[in-house]
Design a protein around this motif. Structure first.
Motif, PDB file in Angstrom:
ATOM      1  N   GLU A 133     -10.767  13.279 -12.598  1.00  0.00           N
ATOM      2  CA  GLU A 133     -10.403  12.242 -11.655  1.00  0.00           C
ATOM      3  C   GLU A 133      -8.981  11.556 -12.690  1.00  0.00           C
ATOM      4  O   GLU A 133      -8.158  11.127 -11.841  1.00  0.00           O
ATOM      5  CB  GLU A 133     -11.394  11.248 -11.436  1.00  0.00           C
ATOM      6  CG  GLU A 133     -12.549  11.508 -10.685  1.00  0.00           C
ATOM      7  CD  GLU A 133     -13.387  12.470 -11.388  1.00  0.00           C
ATOM      8  OE1 GLU A 133     -13.563  12.375 -12.675  1.00  0.00           O
ATOM      9  OE2 GLU A 133     -14.281  13.276 -10.452  1.00  0.00           O
ATOM     10  N   GLN A 134      -9.022  11.501 -13.753  1.00  0.00           N
ATOM     11  CA  GLN A 134      -8.219  10.774 -14.722  1.00  0.00           C
ATOM     12  C   GLN A 134      -6.743  11.627 -14.452  1.00  0.00           C
ATOM     13  O   GLN A 134      -5.516  11.250 -14.576  1.00  0.00           O
ATOM     14  CB  GLN A 134      -8.512  10.651 -16.072  1.00  0.00           C
ATOM     15  CG  GLN A 134      -9.442   9.704 -16.249  1.00  0.00           C
ATOM     16  CD  GLN A 134     -10.073   9.550 -17.786  1.00  0.00           C
ATOM     17  OE1 GLN A 134     -10.084  10.680 -18.524  1.00  0.00           O
ATOM     18  NE2 GLN A 134     -10.337   8.376 -17.992  1.00  0.00           N
ATOM     19  N   SER A 135      -6.958  12.964 -14.643  1.00  0.00           N
ATOM     20  CA  SER A 135      -5.792  13.836 -14.774  1.00  0.00           C
ATOM     21  C   SER A 135      -5.017  13.869 -13.495  1.00  0.00           C
ATOM     22  O   SER A 135      -3.884  13.684 -13.223  1.00  0.00           O
ATOM     23  CB  SER A 135      -6.100  15.165 -15.163  1.00  0.00           C
ATOM     24  OG  SER A 135      -7.127  16.001 -14.469  1.00  0.00           O
ATOM     25  N   ALA A 136      -5.888  13.840 -12.164  1.00  0.00           N
ATOM     26  CA  ALA A 136      -5.150  13.911 -10.844  1.00  0.00           C
ATOM     27  C   ALA A 136      -4.213  12.279 -10.775  1.00  0.00           C
ATOM     28  O   ALA A 136      -3.399  12.404 -10.172  1.00  0.00           O
ATOM     29  CB  ALA A 136      -6.359  13.891  -9.605  1.00  0.00           C
ATOM     30  N   ALA A 137      -5.089  11.114 -11.100  1.00  0.00           N
ATOM     31  CA  ALA A 137      -4.167   9.855 -11.128  1.00  0.00           C
ATOM     32  C   ALA A 137      -2.810  10.103 -11.864  1.00  0.00           C
ATOM     33  O   ALA A 137      -1.912   9.527 -11.476  1.00  0.00           O
ATOM     34  CB  ALA A 137      -5.217   8.788 -11.521  1.00  0.00           C
ATOM     35  N   GLU A 138      -2.983  10.435 -13.150  1.00  0.00           N
ATOM     36  CA  GLU A 138      -1.813  10.766 -14.114  1.00  0.00           C
ATOM     37  C   GLU A 138      -0.684  11.585 -13.415  1.00  0.00           C
ATOM     38  O   GLU A 138       0.272  11.184 -13.479  1.00  0.00           O
ATOM     39  CB  GLU A 138      -2.101  11.127 -15.275  1.00  0.00           C
ATOM     40  CG  GLU A 138      -3.019  10.074 -16.340  1.00  0.00           C
ATOM     41  CD  GLU A 138      -3.312  10.314 -17.608  1.00  0.00           C
ATOM     42  OE1 GLU A 138      -2.949  11.378 -18.158  1.00  0.00           O
ATOM     43  OE2 GLU A 138      -4.095   9.623 -18.110  1.00  0.00           O
ATOM     44  N   THR A 139      -1.233  12.424 -12.944  1.00  0.00           N
ATOM     45  CA  THR A 139      -0.317  13.552 -12.149  1.00  0.00           C
ATOM     46  C   THR A 139       0.389  12.894 -11.076  1.00  0.00           C
ATOM     47  O   THR A 139       1.691  12.973 -10.731  1.00  0.00           O
ATOM     48  CB  THR A 139      -0.926  14.808 -11.702  1.00  0.00           C
ATOM     49  OG1 THR A 139      -1.508  15.475 -12.839  1.00  0.00           O
ATOM     50  CG2 THR A 139       0.086  15.755 -10.793  1.00  0.00           C
ATOM     51  N   ALA A 140      -0.307  12.047 -10.158  1.00  0.00           N
ATOM     52  CA  ALA A 140       0.348  11.287  -9.239  1.00  0.00           C
ATOM     53  C   ALA A 140       1.318  10.426  -9.583  1.00  0.00           C
ATOM     54  O   ALA A 140       2.267  10.047  -8.885  1.00  0.00           O
ATOM     55  CB  ALA A 140      -0.913  10.793  -8.220  1.00  0.00           C
ATOM     56  N   ALA A 141       0.869   9.748 -10.563  1.00  0.00           N
ATOM     57  CA  ALA A 141       1.887   8.656 -11.192  1.00  0.00           C
ATOM     58  C   ALA A 141       3.122   9.063 -11.832  1.00  0.00           C
ATOM     59  O   ALA A 141       3.992   8.721 -11.652  1.00  0.00           O
ATOM     60  CB  ALA A 141       0.968   7.740 -12.239  1.00  0.00           C
ATOM     61  N   ARG A 142       3.010  10.328 -12.372  1.00  0.00           N
ATOM     62  CA  ARG A 142       4.289  10.939 -12.742  1.00  0.00           C
ATOM     63  C   ARG A 142       5.115  11.624 -11.757  1.00  0.00           C
ATOM     64  O   ARG A 142       6.256  11.888 -12.041  1.00  0.00           O
ATOM     65  CB  ARG A 142       3.904  12.159 -13.807  1.00  0.00           C
ATOM     66  CG  ARG A 142       3.387  11.823 -15.080  1.00  0.00           C
ATOM     67  CD  ARG A 142       3.104  12.803 -15.941  1.00  0.00           C
ATOM     68  NE  ARG A 142       1.879  12.751 -16.712  1.00  0.00           N
ATOM     69  CZ  ARG A 142       0.872  13.625 -16.880  1.00  0.00           C
ATOM     70  NH1 ARG A 142       1.469  14.935 -16.555  1.00  0.00           N
ATOM     71  NH2 ARG A 142      -0.054  13.310 -17.427  1.00  0.00           N
ATOM     72  N   ARG A 143       4.638  11.696 -10.470  1.00  0.00           N
ATOM     73  CA  ARG A 143       5.619  12.525  -9.377  1.00  0.00           C
ATOM     74  C   ARG A 143       6.598  11.367  -9.074  1.00  0.00           C
ATOM     75  O   ARG A 143       6.433  10.121  -9.080  1.00  0.00           O
ATOM     76  CB  ARG A 143       4.811  12.714  -8.247  1.00  0.00           C
ATOM     77  CG  ARG A 143       3.804  13.696  -8.329  1.00  0.00           C
ATOM     78  CD  ARG A 143       3.134  14.181  -7.138  1.00  0.00           C
ATOM     79  NE  ARG A 143       2.075  15.146  -7.226  1.00  0.00           N
ATOM     80  CZ  ARG A 143       0.916  15.093  -6.652  1.00  0.00           C
ATOM     81  NH1 ARG A 143       0.704  14.222  -6.164  1.00  0.00           N
ATOM     82  NH2 ARG A 143      -0.048  16.240  -7.054  1.00  0.00           N
TER      83      ARG A 143
END
Length: 95
Positions: A74-84
């Motif tokens: 869940e954390q890595s998906a949220a961080e990936t979305a924030a970096r897009r």
């Protein structure tokens, strides 16, 4: 029999009642060649006996806390979305 059937050693005409063993009778009783006729009632138990077995209890399992520095999915998906980068609107095409 619903239709007449003849073969090596037998000849049955429509309307005949033929006594065959259970498995053989089931093969012929397909609703086209013959129908199954039972002269004796089928034996069924009056009341089935059900024995309940207790369910084994499972030991409690604790969910471990994630170690520091290890990301959960869940954390890595949220961080990936924030970096897009933000989505851009497509450019309008001239008419």
């Amino acid at each position: 029999m619903l239709t007449s059937v003849a073969g090596r050693g037998f000849s049955w005409t429509a309307g005949d009642e033929i006594d065959l063993p259970g498995a053989e009778a089931s093969k012929w009783a397909d609703g086209v060649r013959a129908e199954l006729v039972r002269t004796e009632p089928v034996e069924t138990p009056e009341e089935p006996t059900v024995t309940e077995t207790p369910e084994p209890s499972l030991p409690a399992v604790e969910t471990p806390e994630p170690s520091p520095g290890i990301e959960t999915p869940e954390q890595s998906a949220a961080e990936t979305a924030a970096r897009r980068p933000a989505r851009r609107k497509p450019a309008s095409r001239g008419k």
